[in-house]
Scaffold this motif. Structure first.
Motif, short mmCIF file in Angstrom:
data_model
loop_
_atom_site.label_atom_id
_atom_site.label_comp_id
_atom_site.label_asym_id
_atom_site.label_seq_id
_atom_site.Cartn_x
_atom_site.Cartn_y
_atom_site.Cartn_z
N GLU A 25 2.92 -2.20 5.53
CA GLU A 25 2.67 -1.62 4.40
C GLU A 25 1.66 -1.01 3.89
OE1 GLU A 25 5.27 -4.22 2.28
OE2 GLU A 25 6.36 -4.60 3.60
N SER A 26 0.76 -1.59 3.83
CA SER A 26 -0.53 -0.80 3.29
C SER A 26 -1.26 -1.95 3.72
CB SER A 26 -0.56 -0.86 1.56
OG SER A 26 -0.36 -2.39 0.94
N GLU A 27 -2.35 -1.40 3.67
CA GLU A 27 -4.04 -1.75 4.63
C GLU A 27 -4.29 -3.04 3.70
OE1 GLU A 27 -7.28 0.56 3.39
OE2 GLU A 27 -8.73 -0.18 4.76
N GLU A 28 -4.23 -2.78 1.99
CA GLU A 28 -4.13 -4.08 1.47
C GLU A 28 -3.21 -5.39 1.99
OE1 GLU A 28 -3.46 -3.99 -2.23
OE2 GLU A 28 -5.24 -5.34 -3.41
N GLN A 29 -1.75 -4.84 2.41
CA GLN A 29 -1.02 -5.33 2.22
C GLN A 29 -0.87 -6.45 3.71
OE1 GLN A 29 1.08 -4.76 5.06
NE2 GLN A 29 3.59 -5.94 4.38
N VAL A 30 -1.51 -5.70 4.24
CA VAL A 30 -1.41 -6.34 5.91
C VAL A 30 -3.18 -7.83 6.67
CG1 VAL A 30 -2.48 -4.55 7.29
CG2 VAL A 30 -1.01 -5.94 8.93
N THR A 227 6.52 -12.60 8.43
CA THR A 227 5.67 -13.09 7.38
C THR A 227 4.54 -12.38 6.77
OG1 THR A 227 5.10 -15.67 9.27
CG2 THR A 227 3.56 -15.32 7.52
N HIS A 228 5.13 -13.27 5.33
CA HIS A 228 5.05 -11.40 4.47
C HIS A 228 4.08 -12.88 2.88
CE1 HIS A 228 5.41 -8.42 1.25
NE2 HIS A 228 5.33 -7.46 2.78
N ASN A 229 3.71 -12.08 2.22
CA ASN A 229 3.45 -12.20 1.35
C ASN A 229 4.06 -12.62 0.03
OD1 ASN A 229 0.23 -13.41 1.80
ND2 ASN A 229 -0.92 -12.26 0.99
N ASN A 230 4.59 -11.58 0.03
CA ASN A 230 5.81 -11.37 -1.38
C ASN A 230 7.28 -10.63 0.06
OD1 ASN A 230 7.05 -11.42 -3.29
ND2 ASN A 230 5.67 -9.62 -3.63
N PRO A 231 8.15 -11.69 0.34
CA PRO A 231 8.83 -11.29 1.32
C PRO A 231 10.17 -10.70 0.18
CG PRO A 231 8.47 -13.90 1.86
CD PRO A 231 7.53 -13.84 0.35
N ASP A 232 10.39 -11.68 -0.68
CA ASP A 232 11.52 -10.57 -1.40
C ASP A 232 10.92 -8.91 -1.80
OD1 ASP A 232 12.84 -12.24 -1.46
OD2 ASP A 232 12.39 -13.55 -3.72
N LYS A 233 10.26 -8.59 -1.61
CA LYS A 233 9.45 -7.07 -1.87
C LYS A 233 9.48 -6.53 -0.24
CE LYS A 233 10.62 -6.72 -6.42
NZ LYS A 233 9.80 -7.95 -7.37
N ALA A 234 9.32 -6.81 0.13
CA ALA A 234 9.07 -6.84 1.71
C ALA A 234 10.14 -5.22 1.60
CB ALA A 234 9.29 -7.37 2.88
N TRP A 235 9.02 -4.50 2.55
CA TRP A 235 9.64 -3.08 2.76
C TRP A 235 11.29 -2.53 3.23
CZ3 TRP A 235 4.97 1.18 2.02
CH2 TRP A 235 4.85 1.14 0.95
N SER A 236 10.61 -4.12 5.05
CA SER A 236 11.91 -4.18 5.25
C SER A 236 12.36 -5.84 6.10
CB SER A 236 11.59 -3.64 6.80
OG SER A 236 9.65 -4.26 7.16
N ASP A 237 13.47 -6.04 5.92
CA ASP A 237 13.64 -7.21 6.59
C ASP A 237 13.49 -8.38 5.46
OD1 ASP A 237 15.44 -6.32 9.21
OD2 ASP A 237 13.06 -6.91 10.12
N ALA A 238 13.86 -8.41 4.26
CA ALA A 238 13.19 -8.56 2.58
C ALA A 238 14.06 -10.47 3.35
CB ALA A 238 13.76 -8.49 2.03
N GLU A 239 15.11 -10.27 3.00
CA GLU A 239 15.61 -11.33 3.84
C GLU A 239 15.43 -12.76 5.00
OE1 GLU A 239 19.89 -11.27 3.57
OE2 GLU A 239 19.10 -9.73 2.47
N GLN A 240 14.62 -12.53 5.68
CA GLN A 240 14.51 -13.10 7.08
C GLN A 240 12.49 -12.92 6.84
OE1 GLN A 240 16.11 -10.95 10.15
NE2 GLN A 240 14.00 -10.04 10.68
N GLN A 241 11.99 -12.70 6.31
CA GLN A 241 10.28 -13.25 5.91
C GLN A 241 10.12 -14.49 5.22
OE1 GLN A 241 7.40 -10.06 7.20
NE2 GLN A 241 9.51 -8.71 6.28
N ILE A 242 9.13 -15.39 5.58
CA ILE A 242 8.90 -16.13 5.67
C ILE A 242 7.55 -16.19 4.48
CG2 ILE A 242 10.41 -17.69 5.43
CD1 ILE A 242 8.15 -19.24 7.54
#
Ligand code: PEP
Ligand code: MN
Length: 261
Positions: A25-30, A227-242
């Motif tokens: 999503e962004s340089e910082e996010q990844v 895997t995402h630091n803020n799964p609910d706010k993910a720009w894709s596949d929010a429901e399945q990320q942890i």
């Protein structure tokens, strides 16, 4: 860099772990999620989608080539190779130029022999590892055909990813696992290790553990988990990320009933 995963993967302590966000999503996010994953677990590969094959237009379609160095730098920061999805020759060229270590062919691309052939031709002459997701439809021969196209182009470091199969409605899975298909692949192509993608099979966080456990019971070599630091706010596949912490908890709950192979 030559990873030779097909041969080396069996030496990893199971599960061979691929973690990282559905989308860069962004340089910082990844960068932040790669560091958080490395702080909790020992990923073998960091994933991040740069070009996203979305079912409907007007969804987030990926940051595009601008994100490749963000992903590559995040991997370098934690000393772990990185992988992204490629769907055409332009993607392959950009990803190779940016230094992505492993390419993957997505489920919507594996269904299309023209696209797979174009990708194989673009990769020809390199020593890069390629992972091929099963086609979205339950067609073992189409999956095998994609590997054969790559092999005929001289690409031999190949890994399979089982991500389940599309159905119109299913109460339990986003994509039904049809476990007999990855098992059939192993029977037909025993040298190709299979990694399970519980995230896209389950489609929801609370289903990940069951699918991952089943894959381990079937002696699959590894897991790819979004895997995402803020799964609910993910720009894709929010429901399945942890989160990375949830990833660590999930790995701790897995029971490895069979001996490593
Ligand atoms: C993904 O891994 O984010 C993805 C789009 O996968 P698939 O090709 O399995 O749908
Ligand atoms: Mn995804």
């Amino acid at each position: 860099m030559k990873l030779d995963l097909q041969n080396n993967l069996k030496k990893y302590k199971r599960p061979f772990l691929i973690a990282g966000p559905c989308s860069v999503e962004s340089e910082e996010q990844v960068m932040n999620v790669a560091k958080a994953i490395a702080a909790e677990t020992k990923p073998a590969l960091i994933r991040g989608g740069i070009w996203k094959p979305r079912t409907r237009p007007d969804s987030f379609e990926g940051v595009g080539a601008i994100g490749l160095p963000w992903l590559v730098n995040a991997g370098k920061e934690i000393g772990v190779p990185v992988t992204t999805e490629v769907a055409n020759a332009k993607h392959v060229e950009a990803a190779l130029k940016a230094g992505v270590d492993v390419l993957w062919v997505g489920a919507r691309t594996t269904v299309n022999p023209f696209a797979v052939q174009e990708i194989a031709d673009a990769i020809k002459g390199t020593e890069i590892t390629v992972m091929v997701k099963n086609p979205i439809n339950p067609d073992l021969m189409l999956w095998i055909g994609a590997f054969e196209r790559l092999q005929k182009a001289g690409i031999n470091d190949l890994v399979a990813i089982h991500r389940g199969f599309s159905v119109y409605k299913h109460p339990r899975y986003r994509n039904v696992p049809n476990w007999e298909i990855p098992i059939g692949l192993t029977e037909e192509m025993p040298d190709i290790p299979v990694i399970c993608d519980p995230s896209h099979i389950s489609g929801r966080r609370d289903g990940l553990l069951n699918v991952a456990q089943k894959a381990m019971d079937l002696n699959f070599a590894g897991l790819m988990i979004e895997t995402h630091n803020n799964p609910d706010k993910a720009w894709s596949d929010a429901e399945q990320q942890i989160t990375p912490i949830q990833l660590k908890e999930l790995l701790n709950q897995l029971v490895l009933r069979k001996a490593n192979i």
